[in-house]
Design an enzyme around this catalytic site. Structure first.
Site: not given
Ligand SMILES: Nc1ncnc2c1ncn2[C@@H]1O[C@H](COP(=O)(O)OS(=O)(=O)O)[C@@H](OP(=O)(O)O)[C@H]1O
Ligand SMILES: Nc1ncnc2c1ncn2[C@@H]1O[C@H](COP(=O)(O)OP(=O)(O)O)[C@@H](O)[C@H]1O
Length: 219
Positions: A37, A39-40, A44, A67, A70, A84, A87, A111
């Site tokens: 999914g 980022s955000g 996690s 994260d 990496r 990617r 990765n 992914s």
């Molecule tokens: N350009 C770009 N695009 C997307 N994400 C970025 C980028 N640069 C840095 N980040 C940070 O790296 C985290 C994603 O790493 P991944 O190894 O899961 O990425 S991937 O599956 O290879 O696309 C991702 O963490 P998550 O927020 O936990 O998803 C970001 O914090």
């Molecule tokens: N089910 C949920 N309800 C409310 N907030 C959430 C929920 N899941 C994640 N969050 C919040 O959203 C933000 C991103 O979550 P995170 O797990 O770090 O996402 P990702 O790993 O996909 O980047 C964090 O601040 C987290 O606390």
């Protein structure tokens, strides 16, 4: 003797204790739960909640977080398409080892590309014929899609990366100017309900029920 990739003249070394023995020891089945999914989107958060839930049930899991990896194994990779892909390939191979070790491996990576996710699934075929009858899709890898709207992820923006991407300070950010291919065949999809994201424990509960139904939580 065989030739695999760039290595020549290599042999497969069998070990006396196999996956079935390890699974018996742990009273669970080795498998991979792969959370994909934006980022955000909560990958996690779900990974941690699921790991907690499994621990409480006496089940051994291990989180492979994009994260974190990496910082070590994949520190030589960036975010261009081929990086990617590499990765995801590497993490797929590591996840395969964890599953072979008998653990419930929880991979949490954006992914974004469908072809890479498909390649990972193909990497984990169900090779044991007797076991195979228990599994509908013949794979020990199941995808969980965190299907959260981009607007929600961007509003959360816990690391401030969307803001930087919108300002053009990060190039090739997933969802902004790099694609996320929607999953077509994920096993579990987590959605908002009436505009509200389920609690982490509820998301984890859905995955645990799925694992239970598939027989993964016993050997
Ligand atoms: N350009 C770009 N695009 C997307 N994400 C970025 C980028 N640069 C840095 N980040 C940070 O790296 C985290 C994603 O790493 P991944 O190894 O899961 O990425 S991937 O599956 O290879 O696309 C991702 O963490 P998550 O927020 O936990 O998803 C970001 O914090
Ligand atoms: N089910 C949920 N309800 C409310 N907030 C959430 C929920 N899941 C994640 N969050 C919040 O959203 C933000 C991103 O979550 P995170 O797990 O770090 O996402 P990702 O790993 O996909 O980047 C964090 O601040 C987290 O606390």
């Amino acid at each position: 003797m065989s030739t695999i990739g760039n290595s020549m003249n290599i042999f497969w070394q069998e070990s006396p204790i196999g996956k079935l023995e390890r699974q018996k020891l742990l009273n669970q089945k080795g498998c991979v739960v792969w959370i994909t999914g934006l980022s955000g989107s909560g990958k996690s958060t779900l990974a941690c909640s699921l790991s907690n839930e499994l621990y409480a049930r006496g089940k051994l899991s291990y989180i492979l977080d994009g994260d974190n990896l990496r910082h070590g194994l994949n520190k030589d990779l960036g975010f261009k398409a081929e990086d990617r892909t590499e990765n995801i390939r590497r993490v797929g191979e590591v996840a395969k080892l964890f599953a072979d070790a008998g653990l419930i491996c929880i991979a949490s990576l954006i992914s974004p590309y469908r072809k890479d996710r498909d390649a990972c699934r193909a990497m984990l075929p169900d090779s044991n014929f007797i076991e195979a009858s228990l599994f509908l899709n013949g794979s020990h890898l199941d995808y969980v899609f965190m299907n959260m709207p981009l607007a929600l992820c961007e509003e959360r923006d816990p690391k401030g990366l969307y803001k930087l991407a919108r300002a053009g300070k990060i190039k090739g950010f997933t969802g902004i100017d790099d694609p996320y291919d929607l999953p077509l065949n994920c096993e579990i999809e987590i959605n908002q309900k009436d505009g509200v994201c389920p609690m982490p424990s509820a998301m984890a509960g859905e995955v645990v029920t799925y694992l239970e139904d598939k027989g993964y939580l016993q050997d």
